[in-house]
Design a protein around this motif. Structure first.
Motif, PDB file in Angstrom:
ATOM      1  N   UNK A 112      36.991  29.781  56.516  1.00 13.38           N
ATOM      2  CA  UNK A 112      36.532  30.671  57.543  1.00 13.38           C
ATOM      3  C   UNK A 112      35.269  29.670  58.238  1.00 13.38           C
ATOM      4  N   UNK A 113      34.537  29.231  57.671  1.00 13.12           N
ATOM      5  CA  UNK A 113      33.237  28.250  58.106  1.00 13.12           C
ATOM      6  C   UNK A 113      33.722  27.102  58.988  1.00 13.12           C
ATOM      7  N   UNK A 114      34.773  26.548  58.326  1.00 11.51           N
ATOM      8  CA  UNK A 114      35.187  25.376  59.146  1.00 11.51           C
ATOM      9  C   UNK A 114      35.742  25.826  60.660  1.00 11.51           C
ATOM     10  N   UNK A 115      36.025  27.003  60.723  1.00 10.79           N
ATOM     11  CA  UNK A 115      36.692  27.722  62.124  1.00 10.79           C
ATOM     12  C   UNK A 115      35.480  27.556  63.040  1.00 10.79           C
ATOM     13  N   UNK A 116      34.351  28.093  62.556  1.00  5.56           N
ATOM     14  CA  UNK A 116      33.087  28.175  63.263  1.00  5.56           C
ATOM     15  C   UNK A 116      32.750  26.707  63.831  1.00  5.56           C
ATOM     16  N   UNK A 117      33.114  25.818  63.047  1.00  8.75           N
ATOM     17  CA  UNK A 117      32.691  24.149  63.461  1.00  8.75           C
ATOM     18  C   UNK A 117      33.585  23.868  64.454  1.00  8.75           C
ATOM     19  N   UNK A 118      35.010  24.481  64.373  1.00  6.49           N
ATOM     20  CA  UNK A 118      36.103  23.985  65.459  1.00  6.49           C
ATOM     21  C   UNK A 118      35.996  24.611  66.666  1.00  6.49           C
ATOM     22  N   UNK A 119      35.432  25.976  66.664  1.00  5.84           N
ATOM     23  CA  UNK A 119      35.368  26.477  67.994  1.00  5.84           C
ATOM     24  C   UNK A 119      33.993  26.174  68.710  1.00  5.84           C
ATOM     25  N   UNK A 120      33.016  25.628  67.968  1.00  3.17           N
ATOM     26  CA  UNK A 120      31.722  25.209  68.456  1.00  3.17           C
ATOM     27  C   UNK A 120      31.821  23.985  69.392  1.00  3.17           C
ATOM     28  N   UNK A 121      33.000  23.289  68.773  1.00  2.02           N
ATOM     29  CA  UNK A 121      33.184  22.025  69.898  1.00  2.02           C
ATOM     30  C   UNK A 121      33.673  22.478  71.198  1.00  2.02           C
ATOM     31  N   UNK A 122      34.266  23.254  71.289  1.00  2.00           N
ATOM     32  CA  UNK A 122      34.644  23.880  72.728  1.00  2.00           C
ATOM     33  C   UNK A 122      33.535  24.495  73.445  1.00  2.00           C
ATOM     34  N   UNK A 160      39.599  34.831  70.674  1.00  2.00           N
ATOM     35  CA  UNK A 160      39.604  34.067  69.152  1.00  2.00           C
ATOM     36  C   UNK A 160      38.321  34.377  68.565  1.00  2.00           C
ATOM     37  N   UNK A 161      37.149  34.293  69.099  1.00  2.00           N
ATOM     38  CA  UNK A 161      35.765  34.621  68.548  1.00  2.00           C
ATOM     39  C   UNK A 161      35.933  36.171  67.917  1.00  2.00           C
ATOM     40  N   UNK A 162      36.433  36.860  68.745  1.00  2.00           N
ATOM     41  CA  UNK A 162      36.613  38.366  68.347  1.00  2.00           C
ATOM     42  C   UNK A 162      37.409  38.601  67.115  1.00  2.00           C
ATOM     43  N   UNK A 163      38.557  37.843  66.995  1.00  2.00           N
ATOM     44  CA  UNK A 163      39.371  37.818  65.761  1.00  2.00           C
ATOM     45  C   UNK A 163      38.728  37.426  64.521  1.00  2.00           C
ATOM     46  N   UNK A 164      38.177  36.092  64.789  1.00  2.00           N
ATOM     47  CA  UNK A 164      37.551  35.273  64.157  1.00  2.00           C
ATOM     48  C   UNK A 164      36.189  36.255  63.230  1.00  2.00           C
ATOM     49  N   UNK A 165      35.768  36.780  64.121  1.00  2.00           N
ATOM     50  CA  UNK A 165      34.374  37.577  63.459  1.00  2.00           C
ATOM     51  C   UNK A 165      34.790  38.837  62.602  1.00  2.00           C
ATOM     52  N   UNK A 166      36.152  39.431  63.077  1.00  2.00           N
ATOM     53  CA  UNK A 166      36.661  40.391  62.348  1.00  2.00           C
ATOM     54  C   UNK A 166      37.112  40.135  61.006  1.00  2.00           C
ATOM     55  N   UNK A 167      37.358  39.036  60.721  1.00  2.00           N
ATOM     56  CA  UNK A 167      37.722  38.432  59.178  1.00  2.00           C
ATOM     57  C   UNK A 167      36.560  38.024  58.340  1.00  2.00           C
ATOM     58  N   UNK A 168      35.477  38.370  58.773  1.00  2.00           N
ATOM     59  CA  UNK A 168      34.117  38.102  57.910  1.00  2.00           C
ATOM     60  C   UNK A 168      34.542  38.863  56.761  1.00  2.00           C
ATOM     61  N   UNK A 169      34.838  40.169  56.757  1.00  2.00           N
ATOM     62  CA  UNK A 169      34.863  41.182  55.466  1.00  2.00           C
ATOM     63  C   UNK A 169      35.958  40.497  54.580  1.00  2.00           C
ATOM     64  N   UNK A 170      36.782  39.673  54.868  1.00  2.00           N
ATOM     65  CA  UNK A 170      37.810  38.916  54.041  1.00  2.00           C
ATOM     66  C   UNK A 170      37.324  37.773  53.112  1.00  2.00           C
ATOM     67  N   UNK A 201      39.691  18.023  68.348  1.00  2.00           N
ATOM     68  CA  UNK A 201      38.718  18.257  67.199  1.00  2.00           C
ATOM     69  C   UNK A 201      38.828  19.545  66.979  1.00  2.00           C
ATOM     70  N   UNK A 202      39.023  20.607  67.951  1.00  2.00           N
ATOM     71  CA  UNK A 202      39.181  22.154  67.627  1.00  2.00           C
ATOM     72  C   UNK A 202      40.431  22.264  66.833  1.00  2.00           C
ATOM     73  N   UNK A 203      41.368  21.521  67.109  1.00  2.00           N
ATOM     74  CA  UNK A 203      42.702  21.806  66.343  1.00  2.00           C
ATOM     75  C   UNK A 203      42.507  21.275  64.929  1.00  2.00           C
ATOM     76  N   UNK A 204      42.016  20.003  64.734  1.00  2.00           N
ATOM     77  CA  UNK A 204      41.948  19.773  63.415  1.00  2.00           C
ATOM     78  C   UNK A 204      40.909  20.558  62.374  1.00  2.00           C
ATOM     79  N   UNK A 205      39.930  20.903  62.827  1.00  2.00           N
ATOM     80  CA  UNK A 205      38.983  21.768  61.901  1.00  2.00           C
ATOM     81  C   UNK A 205      39.410  23.212  62.071  1.00  2.00           C
TER      82      UNK A 205
END
Length: 392
Positions: free
Chosen positions: A17-27, A119-129, A187-191
Motif C-alpha cells: 500500500x505504501x509503495x503505491x503512494x510512491x508510484x502515483x506521486x511520480x505522476x 485511483x487516489x480515491x480507490x487507494x485512500x479507501x483501502x487504508x482500513x485494509x 516508474x508508476x507501473x513498477x512501484x
C-alpha cells in the motif's frame, strides 16, 4: 484486531500500500506539478490557460463522478479492480504525452489526470485494509513520507533526461520531454505492482458487481445527500477541505510556472527547489503521522494549516516584491513539511468520520470536494493571470 474485526494487516500488505503512494506521486510531481506544464508553456509556447483548462475540465469530470464511483466500489465485492484499471489507464495516457503536439497531449493529460484522481480515491479507501485504528496515523504518515520519495525519483529522472535541455533546439527539447513522460509512466507501473500483488483485500460478504450495482450506487449517493446531518462533523470538515485543498492544489499545479516566470529560476534550479521540498516532505510525513496518533487528526491539521499560512505569505511576498532569488529558498522547505502534514492528517480525519460500510462512498465525497477546489483554483488562476492580467 482492527475495528472492522479482521486480523491485523501483514507488513507485506502495508508495504504494498505504501509503495503505491510512491508510484502515483511520480505522476503527481512529473506530470501534474512540474515537467508537463513547463513543456507546454516553456517549450511549446502555450499559455498558463492551455494547461489550466485541461486541468480544469479533467477535475470537473472527476468531481461529478467521484461520489458515484465511490459508492459503486461499496456495491462491489472489492475495490482493487477499480484501482488496477484506473492505474493502467493513467499509465497508458501518460506514455502518450508529447506525441502530436500540444492539443493531443492536453487530451491525453486530461484522461491521465481523471484516471489518476480516481485511483487516489480507490487507494485512500483501502487504508482500513492495511491499518488499525491504533496505527492509522502512522501507516498513513509512512505512505505520505515514502510517497514523496516518488517525487524525488521523478525529479532525478528529470535531471538525467533533461540535462542541458534549455540550450537545445525545440524539437530536441520535445523529444527529451517525451522520453521523460514515458519514463514517468514506467516508474508508476513498477512501484504500483506490489500493491496489486501484496494487498489482500477482504471481499464484502454478499456483494456482487452487476449492472444493477450502478443504479444502487446512484441511490446510495442520493440517500447520503439527504441524510448528511446524521454524520456529525462531516459537512464542516468537507466544507473546510474545499478551502485548504484549493490553495494546496493550486500551488502544486502552478509552482513550476511560478518559480520560472516570476522568481526567475531555470530548469536546473527548479529541480533543486523541488528536491528541497521533498527532502522536508519525507520526514514530515513520518513525523506528522506520529503526531496524528498522539493528539488526533483534527488538532494536527490545525497546526499544519498554520504552517501553510506562513508558507503562502512567504511565496507571494517574494514574487510581489521582486525579492532576490535566495529569499525564496525557505519556501520549499516549509511547503514540504506542510504537504507531508496535510495528507498525514487529512486521510485519517476523513476515515474517523466515515461509517465502515460506506468507506468508498464517503471517500468519494472527500475526493469530490478536493476536485471542486482543484477546479476553482486553476479557474481563478486563469482569470487572474490571462484574463485580468493582474500577474501571478
Amino acid at each position: 484486531m482492527n475495528m472492522e474485526g479482521a486480523a491485523t494487516p501483514t507488513r507485506r500488505a502495508q508495504a504494498g500500500w505504501v509503495l503505491y503512494d510512491l508510484a502515483n506521486t511520480v505522476f503527481s510531481m512529473n506530470i501534474n506539478s512540474l515537467y508537463f506544464s513547463v513543456w507546454i508553456v516553456g517549450v511549446m509556447g502555450g499559455t498558463d490557460s492551455d494547461f489550466g483548462w485541461a486541468n480544469f475540465w479533467s477535475m470537473a469530470a472527476i468531481f461529478v463522478a467521484s461520489p458515484f464511483i465511490g459508492a459503486l466500489t461499496d456495491q462491489s465485492p472489492r475495490r482493487m479492480p477499480f484501482l488496477l484499471w484506473s492505474t493502467l489507464v493513467c499509465i497508458g495516457a501518460t506514455a502518450l504525452l508529447g506525441r502530436g503536439g500540444v492539443g493531443p497531449s492536453l487530451i491525453c493529460y486530461g484522461i491521465a489526470n481523471v484516471a489518476y484522481q480516481a485511483g487516489l480515491q480507490f487507494y485512500d479507501a483501502l487504508l482500513p485494509e492495511v491499518s488499525t485504528e491504533e496505527d492509522r496515523g502512522r501507516i498513513g504518515g509512512i505512505g505520505v513520507g515514502v510517497g514523496y520519495v516518488g517525487s524525488f525519483l521523478g525529479i532525478l529522472a528529470g535531471i538525467a533526461v533533461l540535462r542541458g535541455v534549455d540550450a537545445l533546439p525545440r524539437d530536441v527539447q520535445t523529444a527529451r520531454y517525451l522520453t521523460l513522460f514515458q519514463v514517468s509512466a514506467v516508474l508508476f507501473l513498477i512501484f504500483a505492482i506490489p500493491c496489486f500483488v501484496w494487498v489482500r483485500e477482504r471481499p464484502k460478504p454478499g456483494r456482487r458487481f452487476t449492472w444493477g450495482s450502478i443504479g444502487a450506487s446512484v441511490r446510495q449517493v442520493a440517500q447520503t445527500a439527504r441524510s448528511a446531518g446524521r454524520y456529525p462533523g462531516l459537512a464542516r470538515f468537507l466544507i473546510g477541505r474545499v478551502f485548504y485543498t484549493d490553495a494546496v492544489n493550486t500551488v502544486i499545479t502552478f509552482m513550476g510556472i511560478y518559480v520560472t516566470k516570476e522568481v526567475g529560476f531555470g530548469t536546473n534550479a527548479v529541480q533543486i527547489l523541488m528536491i528541497t521540498a521533498i527532502v522536508f516532505a519525507v520526514p514530515g510525513g513520518f513525523v506528522w503521522g506520529r503526531v496524528v496518533d498522539r493528539i488526533g487528526p483534527k488538532r494536527t491539521l490545525n497546526r499544519v494549516m498554520a504552517l501553510w499560512t506562513v508558507t503562502f505569505v512567504w511565496i507571494a511576498a517574494v514574487g510581489l516584491a521582486h525579492l532576490p532569488q535566495w529569499t525564496f529558498w525557505p519556501a520549499p522547505a516549509m511547503a514540504g513539511l506542510a504537504l507531508g502534514g496535510t495528507w498525514a492528517a487529512d486521510r485519517p480525519y476523513m476515515l474517523r468520520l466515515t461509517p465502515p460500510a460506506r468507506v468508498g462512498e464517503f471517500y468519494g465525497l472527500y475526493g469530490m470536494v478536493g476536485r471542486f477546489s482543484a477546479i476553482i483554483g486553476p479557474f481563478v488562476w486563469n482569470v487572474v493571470v490571462d484574463t485580468l492580467h493582474w500577474g501571478r
